[in-house]
Structure formats: structure tokens, C-alpha cells
Design an enzyme around this catalytic site. Structure first.
Site, mmCIF file in Angstrom:
data_model
loop_
_atom_site.group_PDB
_atom_site.id
_atom_site.type_symbol
_atom_site.label_atom_id
_atom_site.label_comp_id
_atom_site.label_asym_id
_atom_site.label_seq_id
_atom_site.Cartn_x
_atom_site.Cartn_y
_atom_site.Cartn_z
ATOM 1 N N TYR A 19 -2.205 -1.217 10.166
ATOM 2 C CA TYR A 19 -2.335 -1.424 8.692
ATOM 3 C C TYR A 19 -0.911 -1.033 8.066
ATOM 4 O O TYR A 19 -0.382 -1.843 7.284
ATOM 5 C CB TYR A 19 -3.365 -0.753 8.172
ATOM 6 C CG TYR A 19 -3.713 -0.784 6.500
ATOM 7 C CD1 TYR A 19 -4.351 -1.897 6.176
ATOM 8 C CD2 TYR A 19 -3.190 0.145 5.648
ATOM 9 C CE1 TYR A 19 -4.607 -1.956 4.765
ATOM 10 C CE2 TYR A 19 -3.343 0.106 4.238
ATOM 11 C CZ TYR A 19 -3.985 -0.832 3.939
ATOM 12 O OH TYR A 19 -4.313 -1.041 2.560
ATOM 13 N N SER B 222 0.769 -1.183 0.095
ATOM 14 C CA SER B 222 -0.060 -0.067 -0.095
ATOM 15 C C SER B 222 0.844 1.033 0.017
ATOM 16 O O SER B 222 2.241 1.072 0.324
ATOM 17 C CB SER B 222 -0.972 0.024 1.183
ATOM 18 O OG SER B 222 -1.369 1.371 1.336
#
Length: 293
Positions: free
Chosen positions: A166, A153
Site C-alpha cells: 500500500y 494517502s
């Protein structure tokens, strides 16, 4: 001269070869599945969302020799091992891509976070990648070609508040994939890391949500609306970028203009990257308002 054996163009392309995709029930995974199927790839699809998985398979069409689906939680290491054995027996063509893509998030501050939510994120986002690599890498090594493609990401490039679990998982995916890439020198197998920016998926909608940084969105519904307003890249465009990047032999694939911005800031001003992004956020919101108008 280097002893490294570079894959030939015919080995590097994924078109026409079997593709394995986790997280294929929605978002980027579903879009990549549809795109690769349209380019002649038999696809083996996994997701814990059985309804989403069935919808992806239905959108692709074809018969038993072109689409294989398996309801599967990527935290289940033995389940992924069994899936790999099933794919090896089923695959009508050699494996071209194994796309470890399943992902989740928990939106919460570190001080008041729920440990079980952090563990859930780590086990899906990083553990699922590790399980997928261990399950399918022996098949790729035996055939001497193919690509392991792992989804990180932009939050694997820059840390973001209230996304600590995350970010940790996606930084881990990045480091793990880069280490694997070096281990695979000379094997004909490649390791690719993907860094999507804001892609219009259900990741926030399906998140474990407590509160976001600054308290802008008191509820999950408001957070979803905020994310949808800022996410510029469609899953279909993300799939196109990923497909093209793998076929071109890229080791790192940045998805979206925002991903290129994150990457540049991580290189140029790593300690100030978030400050710059925070300062630019009103401009991004203004731009999205003008597009909507």
C-alpha cells in the site's frame, strides 16, 4: 515574467462542470460524488461494486443527463479508455475534475507476503491512477482546463509496517502526480494529489488481510474494529476538504488533522516519523475513548 497560463477562477472551480470519479461505490468516492452533484456537477461514476455504484447514483438522483454509471475495474486500461470516450460523448458540461480514487490494501508482512496480493494493490492503486490519467488527460488538454485529482494517502508520506504494498503504491501516486503537475505547466490543466488520513471507509474491511504489525488484531474483524476506532474523519468531511482544496487551486490536499501530523513528521524527522507516531498512538486511542464516552 512566466509564460505559464494560470486558470481563471471560473476555469479553476469544479462547480457546475462534469466530474469523473472512480471508486464511487463507497467511502470518499461516494461522498465526493454526492457533494459535487449537490454543487451542480453532472457526475460520471465508476466502480467494480455494482451495488455500491447503484446506491451512490440513487442517493444523487437526477436523470440520464446528470448521472452516468459504469461498472468498471480500474485495472482494465481498455475499459477506462472506453469509459473516457463514453463520458466525452455524454458530458453535458466540460470536465472540471477527474478523481482517480479507487483503492485497496493488503495487510501483511514483507517476509511472508503473498506476491499476488502485492500485485493486486499495485495494479489498483497505482495502475488505476495511471490508466485514469491516460484516458482522460487528452480531453482536459483539448479543452485547456480542468483538474486531475489523484488519491494518495498519509502512507504516501510515511512508511508503515505491514502496509508495504500500500505504501509503495501511494508513494508512487504521489511522485507520479507531482511529475505530472510540472509537465502540465502552461496548459491550464492541473494535477492535484490528495493525502487522506484516517477516514471511515471500508478499505480495511475489503482488504486482503493476513496479520498486522505487532499481532494486535489476529482477525480481519478485529482489524476493522481497530481501524474504525482510530479513523476520525468522515467521508463527508473528506469530500468537503477535497472539494474546497480543488476549488482553491491547491496542488496538495491533506485530509484530516492526522494527515497534517504525518506531513509535518515526514518533513521534520523522516527517519523517525513512524517511531513518533507509534509513541503517540496510545494518546490517540485515549482521545477516541473519551469522544465515544
Amino acid at each position: 515574467m512566466s509564460n505559464r497560463r494560470r486558470p481563471s477562477p471560473s476555469q479553476r472551480t469544479v462547480d457546475g462542470r462534469t466530474a469523473v470519479i472512480t471508486g464511487a461505490g463507497s467511502g470518499i468516492g461516494a461522498a465526493v460524488a454526492r457533494r459535487l452533484a449537490a454543487h451542480g456537477c453532472p457526475v460520471a461514476l465508476a466502480d467494480r461494486d455494482e451495488d455500491g455504484l447503484a446506491a451512490t447514483a440513487e442517493a444523487i438522483g437526477g436523470g440520464d443527463r446528470t448521472v452516468l454509471t459504469r461498472a468498471l475495474d480500474v485495472r482494465d486500461r481498455q475499459g477506462l479508455m472506453a469509459f473516457a470516450a463514453e463520458v466525452a460523448a455524454w458530458a453535458p458540461q466540460p470536465l472540471g475534475m477527474v478523481f482517480n480514487n479507487a483503492g485497496v490494501t493488503a495487510v501483511q508482512g514483507v517476509a511472508d507476503s503473498a506476491p499476488e496480493d502485492d500485485e493486486w494493490v499495485h495494479e489498483v492503486n497505482f495502475g488505476g491512477v495511471v490508466h485514469g490519467v491516460r484516458a482522460f488527460l487528452p480531453i482536459l488538454l483539448a479543452q485547456g482546463s480542468g483538474a486531475i485529482v489523484n488519491t494518495s494517502s498519509v502512507f504516501g508520506l510515511v512508511g508503515f509496517p505491514h502496509q508495504s504494498a500500500y505504501c509503495a503504491s501511494k508513494f508512487a501516486v504521489r511522485g507520479y502526480t507531482e511529475a505530472l503537475r510540472h509537465e502540465l505547466r502552461g496548459t491550464g490543466v492541473r494535477a492535484v494529489v490528495v493525502h487522506p488520513g484516517g477516514v471511515r471507509t471500508n478499505i480495511v474491511r475489503n482488504s486482503r488481510y493476513r496479520a498486522d504489525f505487532g499481532g494486535r488484531n489476529p482477525t480481519l474483524q478485529e482489524a476493522v474494529a481497530d481501524f474504525d476506532a482510530l479513523a476520525r474523519t468522515t467521508p463527508e468531511r473528506a469530500a468537503e476538504i477535497i472539494h474546497s482544496g480543488v476549488n482553491r487551486g491547491r496542488a496538495r490536499i491533506l485530509v484530516g488533522h492526522d494527515a497534517h501530523l504525518f506531513d509535518a513528521l515526514a518533513r521534520i524527522a523522516p527517519a523517525r516519523a513512524y517511531d513518533v507516531l507509534h509513541a503517540l498512538e496510545p494518546l490517540a486511542r485515549l482521545g477516541q475513548t473519551r469522544v465515544a464516552a
